[in-house]
Design a protein around this motif. Structure first.
Motif, PDB file in Angstrom:
ATOM      1  N   VAL A   7       0.842  -1.200   0.000  1.00 30.35           N
ATOM      2  CA  VAL A   7       0.000   0.000   0.000  1.00 30.35           C
ATOM      3  C   VAL A   7       0.878   1.252   0.000  1.00 30.35           C
ATOM      4  CG1 VAL A   7      -1.643   1.339   1.378  1.00 30.35           C
ATOM      5  CG2 VAL A   7      -1.994  -1.096   1.042  1.00 30.35           C
ATOM      6  N   GLY A   8       1.990   1.195   0.735  1.00 28.68           N
ATOM      7  CA  GLY A   8       2.885   2.346   0.759  1.00 28.68           C
ATOM      8  C   GLY A   8       3.441   2.654  -0.618  1.00 28.68           C
ATOM      9  N   PHE A   9       3.704   1.597  -1.409  1.00 25.48           N
ATOM     10  CA  PHE A   9       4.305   1.815  -2.726  1.00 25.48           C
ATOM     11  C   PHE A   9       3.349   2.530  -3.680  1.00 25.48           C
ATOM     12  CE2 PHE A   9       7.215  -1.394  -1.243  1.00 25.48           C
ATOM     13  CZ  PHE A   9       8.403  -0.907  -1.723  1.00 25.48           C
ATOM     14  N   THR A  10       2.042   2.377  -3.444  1.00 22.74           N
ATOM     15  CA  THR A  10       1.102   3.009  -4.368  1.00 22.74           C
ATOM     16  C   THR A  10       1.216   4.527  -4.325  1.00 22.74           C
ATOM     17  OG1 THR A  10      -0.638   3.064  -2.721  1.00 22.74           O
ATOM     18  CG2 THR A  10      -0.565   1.144  -4.147  1.00 22.74           C
ATOM     19  N   ALA A  11       1.817   5.060  -3.260  1.00 20.98           N
ATOM     20  CA  ALA A  11       1.976   6.515  -3.185  1.00 20.98           C
ATOM     21  C   ALA A  11       3.052   6.988  -4.159  1.00 20.98           C
ATOM     22  CB  ALA A  11       2.311   6.933  -1.765  1.00 20.98           C
ATOM     23  N   LEU A  12       3.981   6.111  -4.516  1.00 17.93           N
ATOM     24  CA  LEU A  12       5.082   6.446  -5.424  1.00 17.93           C
ATOM     25  C   LEU A  12       5.840   7.702  -4.991  1.00 17.93           C
ATOM     26  CD1 LEU A  12       3.651   5.821  -9.028  1.00 17.93           C
ATOM     27  CD2 LEU A  12       5.135   4.338  -7.686  1.00 17.93           C
ATOM     28  N   ASP A  13       6.021   7.886  -3.688  1.00 15.96           N
ATOM     29  CA  ASP A  13       6.833   9.006  -3.227  1.00 15.96           C
ATOM     30  C   ASP A  13       7.637   8.589  -1.991  1.00 15.96           C
ATOM     31  OD1 ASP A  13       4.957   8.881  -1.286  1.00 15.96           O
ATOM     32  OD2 ASP A  13       4.180  10.907  -1.544  1.00 15.96           O
ATOM     33  N   VAL A  14       8.473   9.504  -1.523  1.00 15.59           N
ATOM     34  CA  VAL A  14       9.359   9.162  -0.407  1.00 15.59           C
ATOM     35  C   VAL A  14       8.563   8.744   0.817  1.00 15.59           C
ATOM     36  CG1 VAL A  14      11.054  10.098   1.180  1.00 15.59           C
ATOM     37  CG2 VAL A  14      11.227  10.605  -1.228  1.00 15.59           C
ATOM     38  N   ALA A  15       7.460   9.454   1.078  1.00 10.47           N
ATOM     39  CA  ALA A  15       6.674   9.125   2.264  1.00 10.47           C
ATOM     40  C   ALA A  15       6.202   7.674   2.202  1.00 10.47           C
ATOM     41  CB  ALA A  15       5.479  10.067   2.374  1.00 10.47           C
ATOM     42  N   GLY A  16       5.748   7.255   1.019  1.00 13.09           N
ATOM     43  CA  GLY A  16       5.245   5.899   0.868  1.00 13.09           C
ATOM     44  C   GLY A  16       6.342   4.856   1.005  1.00 13.09           C
ATOM     45  N   TYR A  17       7.467   5.079   0.322  1.00  8.52           N
ATOM     46  CA  TYR A  17       8.576   4.115   0.416  1.00  8.52           C
ATOM     47  C   TYR A  17       9.089   4.029   1.856  1.00  8.52           C
ATOM     48  CZ  TYR A  17       8.685   4.952  -4.655  1.00  8.52           C
ATOM     49  OH  TYR A  17       8.346   5.087  -5.960  1.00  8.52           O
ATOM     50  N   SER A  18       9.209   5.194   2.505  1.00 13.76           N
ATOM     51  CA  SER A  18       9.696   5.186   3.887  1.00 13.76           C
ATOM     52  C   SER A  18       8.748   4.397   4.769  1.00 13.76           C
ATOM     53  CB  SER A  18       9.777   6.606   4.442  1.00 13.76           C
ATOM     54  OG  SER A  18      10.475   7.430   3.583  1.00 13.76           O
ATOM     55  N   ALA A  19       7.435   4.631   4.573  1.00 13.02           N
ATOM     56  CA  ALA A  19       6.454   3.924   5.389  1.00 13.02           C
ATOM     57  C   ALA A  19       6.583   2.420   5.180  1.00 13.02           C
ATOM     58  CB  ALA A  19       5.050   4.404   5.044  1.00 13.02           C
TER      59      ALA A  19
END
Lengths: 477, 486
Positions: free
Chosen positions: A309-321
């Protein structure tokens, strides 16, 4: 030369350690010696990672990059290696003739993972991936055969067949990417892929490339090996399979998915569908499991879905999460397997009913399992909650409302089967009342895991900030 | 305003006391230590009542520290006139819970006391939190100790009750988390006071109102989300029932006051009529279900559903009288129902059953018990001169302004309350011709009297002179209504 040594120290330690372990395995009945050496290697690797934590270098003609991201992950992997070794105390269910070799395979697999997080050339990446996988295939098969327990061979074959197939698809996808960009170096690919990332060929290439990593992470539909391998492998092997490779897979996935960022609706749809399918499949099937390891296997499919689910953000916040979540998951799942391996007599599989009355047999193990399971269920103040919170935050920030709602519904479903475990542990009456005596390292490991799960849940700032700043140095924005 | 760490001290000292308790070995030392610690916390909290500036609607004794900058989460606490009263209710009820479990809890005393203390931290945290994430963390953190308390020290169907409680509450509150994040994305802050001032679009308000309502209505519990409550109450040990009734249920109504009204005012006005009718259904259902109970604990549990119906009725009447009445009902229910659960527990320790017919006529053998029981029963049915009368009167008067039919429909519930409470009182105090043999049953001892006297004091004080409480909450209530009127 000294800067090379500094940058390559963890790998050198692990390579030398693996060679040493190989030398040890040449003798007969060297299990105890091999374990001591492996522990020593693990601690040395942790030290080496700590020393080279701030190292920065590009090695081997640009195929291998040492940066904040990779060094931080190596530290976590080496720490996890130490935990796995402490957890596998006397390997009761491994044939005694090959116990020493078991430690060699374990060290080799960890070495592969350490190489994996630094590889920025797809050839290096493939080699590191295979190095981390093949020892695991063998480890699954090393379980002792006995009456009523012949599943390990089936599991091992399933594991290797799926692994080889998934990796094959991955290589095929990589060949597409190579064809599109004319380079095997990830930074070059990233640059050249940006203008054409929306084309069907690029998306097909990326999607197939993900297959190999989804297999490691156990994302639906690449998960079919998971419950069987968890059940068929010995408790200690399952602990390894369930924990460290997932961190490596998420790390590489970050590198690959960031090829497609910042905006790629097709890929987001694909990731969202896989995440939803994994969450629902894992959680719904976990509800009816009787074998505790099998339950953890299905729940791991669901947790991989959460991480996606974090990867769907495709941004640093998502990858970090996602990275934070998987780091926390490492602690939680290791705590569960620690309890399994200590409660299970002679290394048999553990039914959930056999946990009954654990609080009477060993209060410390009961508390460890309780904390781990509540954390997996996502109850604050534990790390599972903080991880889910940051995942939801990242995904909702990009407007994936439906996905977020499905994720919280899944969290609610998952509570049911985690509570079944708590019910047996805390409320049940023991069938077998013999107290479980723990040695000092086990007690220490229990306390470290409980404290880790709690502290990461209450004060995640440091780790989250470290992860996101290390992602920035990858060129991901 | 200079930083004042009284609230943090209050919130975290139970946790510190729990850490000390984990080191104690002797059961007696554990009981004494927990009693001392919780009493000390109650004494520390009392001066807040006088130090609180009732003329200001601002959050007082406020603290604000950065907690997780990466996510923008703060550790922010503070109280207004409404939450101050609930904080005091919590600190005062907890030592009484220790006293009520003095002989009731015989096994795993240390774990019990630790669970109780952790729960106090979580409850105080919920009432003080001014950051939505902090609120959620405390809200959920309370689940584990409470379900363990039911599941380990409870009655015969304790495991079923504990799991039902956990799953219900967790499933309800998980949407709250989504709403919290969604609000953050609109406002850019997790701060509760700042979120209150933000004008969300009507459609968004309706969505977050739905998320809030689900989690708070389950906690209150409102009909038809109440089914976890009788199970949990009946199976929980005395202290667990008291905590559940006195404090936990208030977290739901407090959530309505803190989240629904000021953050989603438009949606509140849209949905208020439906919630009012649900409240009336709750009052009637709780009342008539209580009428049919033989188990005294179950009876008190169903009466809780009815009482909390009055609280939500007052809240969603959306006028000053209603909100003040609802807050008073919350406090009163905490005092009276807490006392009734304690007394049922005392009776259970004596005759080992909660069956009303088995307790018939016991009052003549234990007159002190009967005297206390009489006062609390009268208080529960809102007899004039007792605390509940004031609260329910205000709520009904407020409801009358909104809809006469509504209040007329709720009246049978009030009558039913008199019927079931007087029936209990009659049975326990006098019984009938063929009472079971109660010779040899001892009357209340000094510890038990000491448990009940503070509650008796509040019953009479609020009943005869509620003005100090109303004065403390008045400005906050008026401010809340202004926020809701937007």
């Amino acid at each position: 030369m000294s800067s090379f040594l500094l940058a390559f120290l963890p790998e050198l330690v692990l390579l030398a350690g693996s060679l040493g372990l190989f030398a040890v395995t040449l003798g007969e009945n060297q299990a105890a010696k091999a374990r001591t050496l492996a522990l020593f290697v693990a601690l040395a690797a942790v030290l080496g990672c700590a020393v080279s934590l701030h190292a920065h270098a590009t090695l081997f003609d640009g195929a291998y990059r040492v940066d904040a991201f990779s060094q931080w992950l190596k530290l976590v992997i080496s720490g996890g290696f130490t935990f796995v070794l402490l957890l596998s105390a006397d390997l009761p269910d491994i044939r005694s003739a090959i116990k020493a070799e078991y430690y060699l395979f374990l060290a080799l697999s960890v070495t592969g993972l350490v190489f994996l997080v630094s590889s920025i050339d797809i050839v290096a990446l493939v080699i590191a991936l295979e190095l981390s996988s093949f020892p695991l295939y063998i480890m699954v098969a090393t379980r002792r055969e006995r009456e009523g327990q012949r599943v390990q061979m089936e599991s091992a074959i399933k594991y290797i067949m799926f692994g080889v197939a998934a990796n094959g698809v991955m290589f095929f996808g990589l060949s597409y990417l190579y064809g599109l960009t004319g380079s095997t170096s990830l930074p070059v690919m990233m640059e050249k892929l940006q203008p054409i990332v929306g084309t069907p060929l690029a998306i097909a290439g990326l999607a197939m490339t993900f297959a190999g990593l989804f297999y490691k992470l156990a994302i639906f539909p690449f998960h079919f090996w998971t419950p069987d391998v968890y059940q068929g492998a010995s408790n200690e092997t399952a602990a390894m399979v369930a924990s460290l490779p997932k961190l490596g897979a998420v790390a590489v996935l970050v590198r690959l998915v960031s090829l497609a960022s910042p905006d790629n609706p097709t890929l987001v749809t694909l990731l969202s569908i896989l995440a939803c399918a994994s969450m629902f499949y894992g959680n719904l099937i976990a509800m009816v499991q009787k074998d505790f390891k099998r339950l953890l296997g299905f729940s791991s499919v669901a947790h991989a879905g959460y991480a996606l689910v974090g990867f769907t953000a495709l941004d640093v916040a998502g990858y970090s999460a996602s990275l934070f979540y998987i780091t926390g998951y490492l602690l939680m799942i290791l705590a569960c397997f620690l309890v399994i391996s200590r409660v299970s007599k002679d290394g048999r599989n553990l039914a959930i009913e056999e946990l009954a009355g654990l609080h009477k047999r060993s209060p410390l193990l009961a508390v460890t399992l309780g904390v781990a399971v509540f954390a997996l269920a996502g109850v604050p103040p534990f790390v599972g909650f903080m991880g889910k919170f940051s995942l939801l935050f990242a995904a909702l920030g990009k407007g994936h409302t439906a996905l977020v709602v499905l994720m919280v519904i899944n969290s609610a479903i998952a509570v049911y089967y985690y509570l079944r475990v708590v019910k047996e542990t805390a409320f049940g009456d023991p069938v077998d009342t013999t107290p479980i005596c723990l040695d000092l390292p086990t007690k220490a490991l229990c306390v470290v895991l409980i404290v880790g799960i709690t502290v990461l849940g209450i004060a995640p700032e440091r780790i989250l900030a470290t992860i996101s700043s290390s992602l920035a140095c990858l060129g991901i924005h | 305003m200079t930083s004042d760490c009284t609230l943090s001290l209050l919130i975290f000292s139970p946790l510190a006391a729990a850490a000390v308790a984990s080191l104690l070995r002797s059961e007696r030392a554990l009981r004494v230590w927990t009693l001392l610690a919780t009493t000390a916390i109650a004494l520390v909290s009392l001066p807040l009542f006088w130090r609180f500036d009732a003329g200001s609607a601002a959050f007082q004794f406020a603290e604000n520290h950065t907690w997780i900058p990466w996510l923008g989460v703060h550790y922010a606490v503070g109280v207004d006139g409404i939450s101050l009263l609930l904080v005091l209710l919590t600190t005062i009820i907890t030592p009484l819970c220790v006293l009520a479990s003095w002989t009731y809890i015989k096994k795993r005393v240390r774990e019990f006391m630790i669970a109780l203390l952790i729960m106090e931290t979580a409850m105080l945290g919920v009432f003080c939190a001014l950051d939505t994430v902090l609120f959620f963390v405390f809200w959920e953190a309370m689940l584990i100790p409470m379900s363990l308390m039911i599941g380990v020290w409870g009655g015969p169907r304790k495991i079923y009750a504990a799991l039902k409680f956990f799953i219900y509450t967790m499933a309800g509150s998980i949407m709250l988390l989504v709403a919290i994040i969604a609000m953050r994305l609109k406002t850019g802050t997790f701060s509760l006071p700042d979120t209150m001032g933000y004008a969300f679009s009507p459609g968004f308000q309706a969505l977050i109102f739905g998320a809030f309502f689900l989690s708070f209505a389950i906690k209150v519990p409102m009909f038809p989300f109440h089914t976890w409550l009788p199970a949990a109450h009946v199976e929980a040990p005395t202290a667990g029932s008291v905590i559940l009734a006195s404090v936990l249920l208030k977290m739901g109504t407090y959530g309505f006051l803190r989240f629904c009204l000021p953050i989603a005012p438009l949606a509140t006005h849209t949905f208020a009529p439906y919630v009012l009718w649900l409240s009336v259904v709750g009052i009637l259902y709780g009342g008539f279900a209580a009428l049919a109970q033989k188990d005294m604990k179950k009876l008190v549990a169903y009466s809780s559903v009815a009482h909390m119906g009055f609280a939500t009725l007052g809240i969603f009447a959306l006028n000053v009288q209603g909100l003040e009445g609802a807050t008073l009902v919350m406090i009163n229910h905490g005092v009276t129902t807490g006392a009734l659960f304690i007394m049922v527990g005392m009776l259970y320790e004596r005759i080992h059953t909660r069956d009303l017919s088995q307790a018939a006529g016991i009052g003549s053998k234990i007159p002190i018990f009967a005297a206390f029981f009489g006062v609390f029963c009268l208080s529960s049915l809102a007899f004039p001169g007792t605390n509940s009368f004031i609260g329910e009167f205000l709520v009904l008067a407020a409801g009358f302004k909104v809809s006469k039919i509504l209040v007329i429909c709720a009246i049978p519930g009030v009558v039913a309350a008199a019927a079931y409470m007087l029936r209990v009182l009659q049975k326990v105090a006098y019984g009938s011709e063929d009472n079971p043999d109660h010779s040899g049953v001892k009357d209340l001892n000094l510890r038990e009297i000491a448990t009940l006297v503070p509650l008796l004091f509040f019953v009479l004080w609020i009943g005869l002179h509620p003005e100090p409480l109303l004065r403390v909450m008045h400005t906050s209530v008026v401010h809340l209504l202004q926020q809701t009127a937007r």
